[in-house]
Motif scaffolding. Structure first.
Motif, PDB file in Angstrom:
ATOM      1  N   MET A  37       0.952  -1.115   0.019  1.00 26.15           N
ATOM      2  CA  MET A  37      -0.016  -0.055   0.074  1.00 26.15           C
ATOM      3  C   MET A  37       0.997   1.271   0.054  1.00 26.15           C
ATOM      4  O   MET A  37       1.945   1.158   0.605  1.00 26.15           O
ATOM      5  CB  MET A  37      -0.875   0.170   1.149  1.00 26.15           C
ATOM      6  CG  MET A  37      -1.884  -1.237   1.430  1.00 26.15           C
ATOM      7  SD  MET A  37      -2.162  -1.086   2.972  1.00 26.15           S
ATOM      8  CE  MET A  37      -3.877  -1.635   3.218  1.00 26.15           C
ATOM      9  N   PRO A  38       0.424   2.284  -0.691  1.00 27.02           N
ATOM     10  CA  PRO A  38       1.348   3.581  -0.616  1.00 27.02           C
ATOM     11  C   PRO A  38       1.526   4.079   0.755  1.00 27.02           C
ATOM     12  O   PRO A  38       0.643   3.906   1.648  1.00 27.02           O
ATOM     13  CB  PRO A  38       0.550   4.449  -1.893  1.00 27.02           C
ATOM     14  CG  PRO A  38      -0.914   3.917  -1.569  1.00 27.02           C
ATOM     15  CD  PRO A  38      -0.854   2.334  -1.378  1.00 27.02           C
ATOM     16  N   THR A  39       2.503   4.965   0.885  1.00 26.49           N
ATOM     17  CA  THR A  39       2.734   5.651   2.107  1.00 26.49           C
ATOM     18  C   THR A  39       1.403   6.479   2.460  1.00 26.49           C
ATOM     19  O   THR A  39       0.664   7.057   1.570  1.00 26.49           O
ATOM     20  CB  THR A  39       3.988   6.744   1.704  1.00 26.49           C
ATOM     21  OG1 THR A  39       5.163   5.969   1.322  1.00 26.49           O
ATOM     22  CG2 THR A  39       4.104   7.254   3.158  1.00 26.49           C
ATOM     23  N   GLY A  40       0.908   6.496   3.727  1.00 29.71           N
ATOM     24  CA  GLY A  40      -0.311   7.032   4.027  1.00 29.71           C
ATOM     25  C   GLY A  40      -1.474   6.471   3.865  1.00 29.71           C
ATOM     26  O   GLY A  40      -2.667   6.732   4.341  1.00 29.71           O
ATOM     27  N   ALA A  41      -1.439   5.240   3.298  1.00 28.44           N
ATOM     28  CA  ALA A  41      -2.407   4.304   3.041  1.00 28.44           C
ATOM     29  C   ALA A  41      -3.307   3.880   4.357  1.00 28.44           C
ATOM     30  O   ALA A  41      -4.405   3.589   4.372  1.00 28.44           O
ATOM     31  CB  ALA A  41      -2.534   3.274   2.102  1.00 28.44           C
ATOM     32  N   GLY A  42      -2.259   3.572   5.395  1.00 29.88           N
ATOM     33  CA  GLY A  42      -2.937   3.328   6.536  1.00 29.88           C
ATOM     34  C   GLY A  42      -2.479   1.639   6.712  1.00 29.88           C
ATOM     35  O   GLY A  42      -3.303   0.666   7.165  1.00 29.88           O
ATOM     36  N   LYS A  43      -1.191   1.491   6.617  1.00 30.18           N
ATOM     37  CA  LYS A  43      -0.540   0.018   6.807  1.00 30.18           C
ATOM     38  C   LYS A  43      -0.778  -0.255   8.145  1.00 30.18           C
ATOM     39  O   LYS A  43      -0.948  -1.470   8.787  1.00 30.18           O
ATOM     40  CB  LYS A  43       0.868  -0.136   6.404  1.00 30.18           C
ATOM     41  CG  LYS A  43       0.860  -0.074   4.708  1.00 30.18           C
ATOM     42  CD  LYS A  43       2.128  -0.322   4.096  1.00 30.18           C
ATOM     43  CE  LYS A  43       3.078   0.869   4.139  1.00 30.18           C
ATOM     44  NZ  LYS A  43       2.481   2.138   3.241  1.00 30.18           N
TER      45      LYS A  43
END
Ligand code: ADP
Length: 601
Positions: A37-43
């Motif tokens: 998931m991209p940065t900031g997506a909420g991993k």
């Protein structure tokens, strides 16, 4: 508790974002998971929610010491017992934390990969069950990725050494197949649930500029965006010093970060930025890994990074709270030369053979080329990013500088033919600077040395501006009429010959339309006075508790508070980002301010 209840109670969110639920379900059912998931997506939510639901302890492996401190701080704020094990702890704190972990006081522990081999740490596993291991920034295991960490290769041994194999989750923002394969293989994931979410971050606005006075641009931008927090990335330490001084001299609130500063100063400056005492951080790429300050409103790149992976990761530090934020790249030809030098000078991993090193270097040069295309192209920037990361693309996004620019198509057939012809007549031996000097007929040391002055084609494009010639050359490279070889030499391709029979047209920018205004920002402008009061309160609380303000509430939550104006605990609980722990702790701090504001307005 269900996963939805955990999400609301501890994190204050009403619904899961794309991908989170699937990964959480897999982990809870005992299946390994790989989340891309991209940065900031909420991993983080993907491993923090299962951690609260599974019996036993969750171990999060992260290479980023600063992130651990932040995340553990945020978890403690949310009422979750967590701690970290890394070099920030004193010996006493370390052993104390080990004892507490053994006593079952924590649900989540963060650990740096180097610690996994230390006996005292391993002794935790003897006394309590580790049910889940989450590997954050999992791409660090791959030598093909950006940030290879040899210690990541040992993670699987740690997992195998545990009395019972826990569920393993791996999370990263790097999407290339090769890196993904390495993660699966080197972490020994067992038929993981793999989930790749969209890489688009719709709240980010992308903008590029070529060959403009960079310092002037930055000063004007910062002046036009008062009270906004932002990061300015520079390629070299010297540039960091220059831009930071220029900002401070002009009276702006700025600080700096690079590897040449003492550890103490780096920590101080980083804290000043995170805690909101300084608004602008000027830094090299040494800054930011693991900084999850949610209200960064702009990221300006004073110089171009070496790959789109690096760019998107750094630019992606803007707007984690989902509010509109700017990602601006200032490009000049110099950036390519500096990056090329950095790639050439990097000796790489000593364990690799020469041919492996050469293959990695070639890959890096290829990435640099694709990054340069981004910086110089005139088509939709978002579309290019999405396609680069293997997605379908979005056509025209209407929210990047290229989509908003008026453009026209011009015929560049004559210029293209002459450029290609000159690459051939000069023997495919020269880089962009010499080639452009040659076609513009500008004498110089190198031209003299190689007897190029007066050679056929010398000065054949002397009436075209250097800026336009650069654009055309980039375009020809992008379209495959030419290519870059070793040391940046411009060379012919199979397509070069076609130029003799084709008409070549290129889109160029006329002028930029005024940018769309963010409706949400406009709507909340009416409540900006209240927002300001709430913000001041948040700063005070943050200082008292020695945590960054956004860990108490994000800007997004504060904005919602200013618009919704909750007057009791029930209403306060409905705000996004308010869980029961925070509601209990803070509603009494913020509600009186809202009441007071309503009375006086
Ligand atoms: P990543 O690790 O993927 O870069 P983070 O885990 O730091 O991203 O999350 C980015 C931001 O999004 C954080 O402020 C986080 O609290 C917020 N967030 C995560 N999941 C949700 C959700 N389901 N609803 C609202 N906000 C969320």
């Amino acid at each position: 508790m269900t996963k939805q209840e955990v999400l609301k109670r501890y994190f204050g969110y009403d619904s899961f974002r794309e991908g989170q639920e699937e990964l959480i379900d897999a982990i809870l059912s005992g299946q390994d998971a790989l989340g891309i998931m991209p940065t900031g997506a909420g991993k983080s939510i993907c491993y923090q929610v299962p951690a609260m639901m599974l019996e036993g302890l969750t171990v999060v492996i992260s290479p980023l010491i600063s992130l651990m401190k932040d995340q553990v701080g945020a978890l403690n704020q949310a009422g979750i017992p967590a701690c970290y094990f890394n070099s920030l702890l004193s010996q006493y704190e370390y052993y104390d934390a080990i004892e507490r972990a053994k006593a079952g006081e924590y649900k989540i522990i963060y650990v740096a990969p180097e610690r996994l081999e230390i006996d005292s740490f391993l002794s935790i596993a003897e006394e309590c069950e580790i049910s889940f291991v989450a590997v954050d920034e999992a791409h660090c295991v791959s030598q093909w990725g950006q940030d290879f960490r040899p210690s990541y290769l040992k993670i699987h041994r740690f997992i195998e050494s545990l009395p019972r194999r826990p569920v393993v989750g791996a999370f990263t923002a790097t999407a290339t197949q090769r890196v993904r394969d390495d993660i699966m293989k080197d972490l020994r994931l067992k038929s993981p649930k793999t989930l790749v979410t969209g890489f688009d971050r719709p709240n980010l606005y992308f903008e590029t500029h070529q060959s403009i006075p960079k310092t002037d641009f930055i000063l004007k931008y910062v002046k036009a965006h008062p009270k906004q927090s932002g990061i300015i990335y520079c390629i070299s330490r010297k540039q960091v010093e220059k831009i930071c001084s220029a900002l401070c001299e002009a009276g702006f609130s700025a600080t700096r970060y690079h590897a040449g500063l003492s550890q103490e100063e780096r920590r101080r400056n980083q804290d000043a930025f995170i805690y909101g005492d300084k608004l602008v951080m000027v830094a090299t790429n040494a800054f930011g890994m693991g900084i999850d300050k949610s209200d960064v409103r702009f990221v300006i790149h004073h110089g171009m990074p070496k790959s789109l992976e690096a760019y998107y990761q750094e630019a992606g530090r803007a707007g984690r709270d989902g509010l509109r934020s700017d990602c601006i790249l200032l490009y000049s030809g110099q950036d390519v030369r500096i990056n090329r030098m950095l790639i050439d000078d990097n000796d790489g991993n000593p364990d690799l053979s020469e041919s492996e090193k050469a293959a990695i270097r070639a890959k890096e040069l290829e990435r640099l080329k694709l990054m340069t295309f981004y910086a110089t192209m005139t088509d939709c920037l978002r579309d290019y990013i999405l396609k680069y990361f293997g997605e379908a693309g979005c056509g025209k996004c209407s929210n990047c500088s290229n989509c908003l620019a008026e453009s026209e198509e011009i015929d560049i057939t004559m210029e293209s033919r002459r450029l290609v012809a000159c690459v051939a007549t000069t023997g495919e031996k020269f880089g962009q600077t010499v080639l452009l000097d040659f076609v513009r007929g500008i004498p110089g040391e190198k031209l003299k040395l190689f007897h190029l002055e007066g050679k056929k084609g010398f000065g054949c494009l002397k009436d075209v501006s250097v800026r336009r010639l650069r654009e055309i050359l980039e375009y020809l490279l992008r379209m495959g009429y030419l290519r870059t070889g070793e040391y940046g030499k411009i060379m012919l391709t199979e397509r070069s010959h076609d130029i003799l029979s084709e008409t070549v047209r290129m889109k160029v920018t006329k002028e930029r339309k005024k940018r769309m205004r963010d409706k949400k920002t406009e709507r909340t402008a009416a409540n900006s006075d209240l927002f300001e009061f709430l913000r001041q309160k948040r700063s005070l609380l943050a200082k008292e508790e020695a945590v960054p303000p956004y860990i108490i509430f994000s800007d997004r939550t504060l904005r919602e508070m200013a618009t919704e104006m909750p007057l009791n605990e029930n209403e306060f609980m409905r705000l996004s980002g308010v869980g029961s722990h925070k509601c209990e702790k803070y509603s009494g701090e913020f509600i009186p301010i809202i009441r007071e504001f309503m009375k006086t307005h």
